[in-house]
Design an enzyme around this catalytic site. Structure first.
Site, short mmCIF file in Angstrom:
data_model
loop_
_atom_site.label_atom_id
_atom_site.label_comp_id
_atom_site.label_asym_id
_atom_site.label_seq_id
_atom_site.Cartn_x
_atom_site.Cartn_y
_atom_site.Cartn_z
N GLU A 73 1.57 -0.53 -0.04
CA GLU A 73 0.87 -1.82 0.03
C GLU A 73 1.81 -2.94 0.46
OE1 GLU A 73 -2.22 -0.80 -3.63
OE2 GLU A 73 -0.32 -1.80 -4.05
N GLU A 120 15.41 3.60 11.55
CA GLU A 120 14.89 4.69 10.72
C GLU A 120 13.37 4.76 10.83
OE1 GLU A 120 17.08 6.58 9.74
OE2 GLU A 120 18.85 5.31 9.55
N ARG A 138 -10.01 9.46 -4.74
CA ARG A 138 -9.60 10.37 -3.71
C ARG A 138 -10.70 11.38 -3.44
NH1 ARG A 138 -4.30 9.95 -2.41
NH2 ARG A 138 -3.19 8.55 -3.84
N GLU A 156 -11.19 -0.34 -0.18
CA GLU A 156 -10.90 0.85 -0.98
C GLU A 156 -11.21 0.55 -2.43
OE1 GLU A 156 -6.85 2.04 -0.47
OE2 GLU A 156 -7.00 2.16 1.73
#
Length: 479
Positions: A206, A174, A455, A423
């Protein structure tokens, strides 16, 4: 027992120490400064709904030097309708708009659910056909059933947010099919614009177990979370690994001080509360062996999926590195009742090593060195670490060493020769001066090489835009 005081002392010395003792910190310094590998990226919304606003944000960040936009490519959206039926229409539009503004692409192959986690404003479940497709499959003698691909927790609950790593070999095709379909759709069109392909390895994309997710109760921040090793596939793997490690049930009993009568009695902690409250995970051979297996299983899962994606991409996107994300699980670190327990339940650390030692990455060595398992391969593998904007808060209820943890990871990645990017963990962190000061410290001291901001809307105006522009001007060789 783990010495909580020594954790605090190690963290306190991390920021200032330059002349390190043999097991002291090794601050790499500002390796991103004028480094051609430096990158400054932003994350797109989980799903773009206001296209005009998104276009304006892209123009703003492009103007002050952002390099690329990280975009979740949701498995459930693209292949949700039917197995091997792919709908790329949304991403055709998103990628075209991003690149039209002169920005590159950093797609995330998002083999996880959107929705249910902090900051999620969009829901995309895994493909509905996935669970019934494999319900009738028998793997290693276990009939999977409708929940056979899912993690099962100490509470007996199942998580449908991602496929458990113990089922990787069941669903490898998959992941391969989806990656090849992505490569066929965009390999020629965006051959040069795709600069990194990030790979989801668990919940929220994650490398972790769903230890503090919504399928369980009372496991959210700042609790210890819940172990996720109770599925039939997980238990069988634990038994197999312990027999392989010790050679016989008799040797296991000698090492653990137990009198198990059969292999079937080997399993994860029957009473997880007692396992943590009694510090068995730190102080007993069974506890250390269990945690080592739990952590090792997670890292091996990461390796399998990353190799699958690397092989499926072939030679397309020739400039693209491969990225994986490790979360900053910063809470419950100094909790005297169960220090470092949240990092244990998420699968990120070992407890058979010295958790106070810089030489072991304070327990993170295998997670960091996952990147090095691909040395000599066709792609460079880059690690991303979150929580760069956060402060330490080592008292009740958080018991957090977030900023200290950023230093630990930077130090060990440097020791291990791993390319490390960072991040922010929470959007609010890039709206504050203090958050940006912490990000700058991570880059000035701990060797982070790139930043992806969560973001784009948080750095398209105000403090976020100003500070990100200043940050890029400092580090980018092109500004």
């Amino acid at each position: 027992m783990l010495a909580v005081l020594s954790l605090l002392l190690a963290g306190a010395g991390a920021g200032a120490a330059q002349a390190a003792p043999a097991d002291g910190p090794v601050p790499p310094g500002p390796v991103a400064l004028d480094n051609p590998k430096f990158s400054a990226n932003v994350m797109a919304p989980l799903q773009v709904t206001d296209w005009a606003a998104f276009e304006a944000e892209l123009e703003t960040v492009a103007a002050y030097g952002v390099d690329a936009v990280s975009v979740d490519v949701w498995w459930g959206d693209v292949e949700g309708a039917a197995d091997n039926r792919f709908d790329w229409s949304y991403y055709d539009r998103v990628f075209d708009l991003i690149t039209s503004k002169g920005l590159d692409l950093a797609p995330i192959l998002s083999f996880h659910q959107a929705g249910g986690n902090v900051g999620d404003d969009y829901t995309s479940l895994l493909p509905s056909w996935l669970w019934p497709k494999y319900a009738g499959v028998s793997y290693h003698g276990i009939q999977l059933g409708p929940t056979g691909l899912q993690h099962q927790s100490e509470q007996g609950n199942y998580s449908a947010e991602s496929v458990q790593g113990w089922a990787d070999q069941v669903v490898t095709d998959e992941y391969r099919d989806f990656t090849e379909a992505f490569e066929q759709q965009y390999g020629d069109v965006y051959a040069d614009e795709v600069v990194e392909v990030n790979v989801s390895l668990g919940p929220s994309g994650e490398l972790r177990y769903p230890s503090y997710n919504q399928h369980d109760e009372g496991t959210g921040y700042p609790s210890r979370g819940a172990l996720q090793a109770y599925s039939p596939l997980a238990v069988q793997d634990l038994r197999s690994q312990m027999l392989h490690q010790y050679g016989s049930l008799e040797a296991i009993n000698r090492a653990w001080g137990t009198d198990l009568a059969s292999v079937q009695e080997i399993g994860p902690p029957v009473d997880a509360d007692a396992f943590f409250a009694g510090l068995d995970y730190l102080d007993t051979q069974y506890g250390r062996d269990f945690v080592d297996w739990y952590n090792g299983s997670l890292v091996e899962h990461g390796e399998r999926v990353l190799w699958t994606v690397i092989g499926s991409l072939g030679e397309d996107f020739p400039e693209a590195d491969i990225g994986y994300k490790v979360p900053g699980i910063h809470w419950s670190m100094t909790n005297p009742a169960h220090p470092r327990a949240a990092e244990v339940t998420t699968g990120l650390i070992q407890t058979s090593v010295d958790l106070d030692s810089w030489a072991t990455g304070h327990g993170y060595q295998r997670v960091v060195e996952l990147a090095n398992r691909f040395d000599g391969g066709p792609r460079e593998v880059v690690m991303h670490f979150t929580a760069l904007e956060m402060d330490d808060d080592p008292v009740e209820p958080a018991y957090s060493l977030a900023q200290t943890l950023v230093g630990w990871i930077g130090d060990y990645a440097y020791r291990a020769g791993v390319e490390l990017k960072g991040e922010n963990a929470l959007a609010g962190g890039v709206a504050s001066e203090e958050g940006w000061d912490n990000i700058n410290e991570a880059f000035e001291t701990w060797g982070y090489l790139g930043l992806t901001v969560l973001r784009i809307g948080d750095v398209s105006s105000g403090t976020g835009a100003r500070r990100y522009a200043e940050f890029i001007a400092t580090y980018s060789p092109d500004i």
